[in-house]
Design an enzyme around this catalytic site. Structure first.
Site, mmCIF file in Angstrom:
data_model
loop_
_atom_site.group_PDB
_atom_site.id
_atom_site.type_symbol
_atom_site.label_atom_id
_atom_site.label_comp_id
_atom_site.label_asym_id
_atom_site.label_seq_id
_atom_site.Cartn_x
_atom_site.Cartn_y
_atom_site.Cartn_z
ATOM 1 N N SER A 1 14.669 27.348 50.483
ATOM 2 C CA SER A 1 14.516 26.363 49.593
ATOM 3 C C SER A 1 15.435 24.863 50.056
ATOM 4 O O SER A 1 15.609 24.223 49.284
ATOM 5 C CB SER A 1 14.879 27.271 48.400
ATOM 6 O OG SER A 1 16.300 27.057 48.243
ATOM 7 N N SER A 2 16.649 25.535 50.805
ATOM 8 C CA SER A 2 17.433 23.681 51.167
ATOM 9 C C SER A 2 16.547 23.160 52.264
ATOM 10 O O SER A 2 17.031 22.000 51.414
ATOM 11 C CB SER A 2 17.756 24.471 52.061
ATOM 12 O OG SER A 2 19.366 25.550 51.862
ATOM 13 N N THR B 1 15.047 34.211 51.012
ATOM 14 C CA THR B 1 15.766 35.124 52.050
ATOM 15 C C THR B 1 14.302 36.418 51.054
ATOM 16 O O THR B 1 14.213 37.427 52.242
ATOM 17 C CB THR B 1 16.637 35.926 51.209
ATOM 18 O OG1 THR B 1 17.555 34.879 51.664
ATOM 19 C CG2 THR B 1 17.158 36.686 51.501
ATOM 20 N N ASP C 1 18.348 29.921 47.265
ATOM 21 C CA ASP C 1 19.708 28.048 47.288
ATOM 22 C C ASP C 1 18.686 27.168 45.555
ATOM 23 O O ASP C 1 20.416 26.791 45.040
ATOM 24 C CB ASP C 1 20.000 28.027 48.238
ATOM 25 C CG ASP C 1 21.010 28.732 49.130
ATOM 26 O OD1 ASP C 1 21.588 29.847 48.992
ATOM 27 O OD2 ASP C 1 20.641 28.745 50.238
ATOM 28 N N THR D 1 28.624 17.145 32.886
ATOM 29 C CA THR D 1 30.079 17.544 32.961
ATOM 30 C C THR D 1 29.880 18.255 34.706
ATOM 31 O O THR D 1 29.108 19.246 35.027
ATOM 32 C CB THR D 1 30.465 18.312 32.276
ATOM 33 O OG1 THR D 1 31.682 19.203 32.387
ATOM 34 C CG2 THR D 1 30.063 19.840 31.583
ATOM 35 N N GLN D 2 31.148 18.315 35.100
ATOM 36 C CA GLN D 2 31.752 19.055 35.931
ATOM 37 C C GLN D 2 32.388 20.815 35.709
ATOM 38 O O GLN D 2 30.930 22.129 36.367
ATOM 39 C CB GLN D 2 32.717 19.252 37.439
ATOM 40 C CG GLN D 2 32.485 17.838 37.722
ATOM 41 C CD GLN D 2 33.985 16.618 38.395
ATOM 42 O OE1 GLN D 2 34.779 17.931 38.844
ATOM 43 N NE2 GLN D 2 33.922 15.803 38.550
HETATM 44 N N1 ASP Z 1 19.156 30.044 51.934
HETATM 45 C C1 ASP Z 1 17.670 31.217 51.116
HETATM 46 C C2 ASP Z 1 16.962 29.987 50.570
HETATM 47 O O1 ASP Z 1 17.082 29.119 49.691
HETATM 48 C C3 ASP Z 1 18.495 31.757 50.370
HETATM 49 C C4 ASP Z 1 18.152 33.057 49.408
HETATM 50 O O2 ASP Z 1 16.685 32.540 49.607
HETATM 51 O O3 ASP Z 1 18.410 33.849 48.696
HETATM 52 O O4 ASP Z 1 15.566 29.924 50.339
#
Ligand code: ASP
Length: 343
Positions: free
Chosen positions: A61-62, A16, A93, A279-280
């Site tokens: 980053s996903s 972002t 993320d 652990t969760q």
């Molecule tokens: N979707 C974005 C990412 O992780 C969110 C962020 O940058 O905060 O790349």
């Protein structure tokens, strides 16, 4: 602390912080890194020498995978001698995952690698990006007796610097997006920048940095829930090529005690798959044997993740699986803190 000038390399991977809104679709997309810099004239006011580089194609980053981790490590490795510190701009993320695995890939680190990003793009009027970026550079630039003060992988977000492999993203809206419940902050930013020196990892400068560039992603995270059914779990644990499982358990490491469940885990371990009990809960530690509901896990050879986060457990697993260790050595090393990731 007397100010010393540092050479800092700023590495943009995406996220972002450097995105703009696509006027047609309204979605956020990565944009040119040079435009990002023109949005922060304040960088020129810092005492340090700042150079920049970027992933050829910045990503959300996903989309991060082990090849991106290796690319990032290579950028730092190729510039390691020339710079005093590194600031990595990354999507929030999966920042904790990337920063955790990077912490394992550098052994004997003597320079800071600070990850940061933002919840709002840098061009946004209300952005949190500027403070995050500027303070990260200042933290990466701190020196004492000509040596960097911070010598580990950190994550800076909203006035706090954390040990990166202790963090978790806990909020998708608040500026305060990260937590490190099992380890106190390394630094806090108020009117003054306060470094909590007793919390910092101490490195041995006589040892040369070792860069580990092999990782394995034959990993599965299994979050158990009350009522999880046998056939689903059998399918999951039976996946071919699987080499490691992060088992997210209840409380201090508890699971159901049904025979089928314990037998299934045991067969999986006997097949050579490493199972880590994490652990969760976002804070606290696994203590196998504390309750009867975790005693059996200990008996069949499940590895204790202690107070490690899931993100750090994934990174440590990726790193250790690539070493092809036997089950006992793997267990002993996993249960030992390598980069301050567990108590
Ligand atoms: N979707 C974005 C990412 O992780 C969110 C962020 O940058 O905060 O790349």
């Amino acid at each position: 602390m007397k100010k010393e000038i540092s050479n800092i390399l700023l590495i943009y991977t995406g996220g972002t912080i450097g995105m703009i809104k696509d006027p047609e679709s309204g979605t956020l997309k990565a944009f040119n890194f040079n435009e990002l810099l023109s949005n922060i004239p304040e960088l020129k006011l810092l005492d340090h020498n700042i150079s920049t580089t970027s992933f050829e194609e910045p990503i959300d980053s996903s989309d991060m995978n082990i090849q991106h981790y290796i690319n990032l490590v290579e950028i730092i490795e190729n510039n390691y001698e020339e710079y005093d510190g590194f600031v990595v701009l990354h999507g929030s993320d999966t920042m904790s995952y990337t920063a955790s695995v990077i912490s394992f890939m550098f052994e004997n680190l003597t320079k800071p690698i600070i990850f940061t990003g933002s919840q709002l793009p840098i061009g946004d009027l209300r952005t949190d990006a500027k403070e995050n970026l500027i303070t990260s550079i200042q933290l990466a630039g701190f020196k004492r007796n000509h040596h960097p003060l911070i010598q580990e992988v950190g994550l800076y977000f909203e006035y706090k610097l954390y040990r990166a492999n202790r963090t978790t993203k806990i909020n998708s809206e608040h500026f305060e997006a990260f937590e490190s419940l099992n380890f106190p902050p390394l630094a806090e930013s108020g009117v003054n920048l306060k470094i909590n020196e007793t919390n910092l990892l101490k490195s041995n400068r006589r040892k040369k940095v070792i860069v580990h560039k092999e990782l394995s992603d034959d990993i599965l995270i299994v979050k158990i829930f009350p009522g999880i059914n046998r056939s689903t779990l059998e399918q999951l644990l039976g996946i071919k090529n699987l080499r490691g499982i992060i088992l997210e358990t209840f409380g201090s490491g508890n699971t159901k005690t049904d025979d089928w469940f314990i037998d299934l885990l045991k067969e999986t371990i006997n097949r050579g798959v490493h199972i880590i009990n994490v652990t969760q809960c976002i804070g606290g530690s696994v203590e196998m044997g504390k309750y009867a509901t975790s005693e059996k896990l200990k008996e069949i050879g499940v590895i204790s993740g202690k107070d490690i986060t899931t993100e750090a457990a994934v990174g440590k697993m990726m790193y250790l699986l690539a070493k092809n260790l036997g089950p006992n050595v793997f267990k002993t090393i996993f249960e030992t803190s390598l980069r301050g990731e567990m108590n």
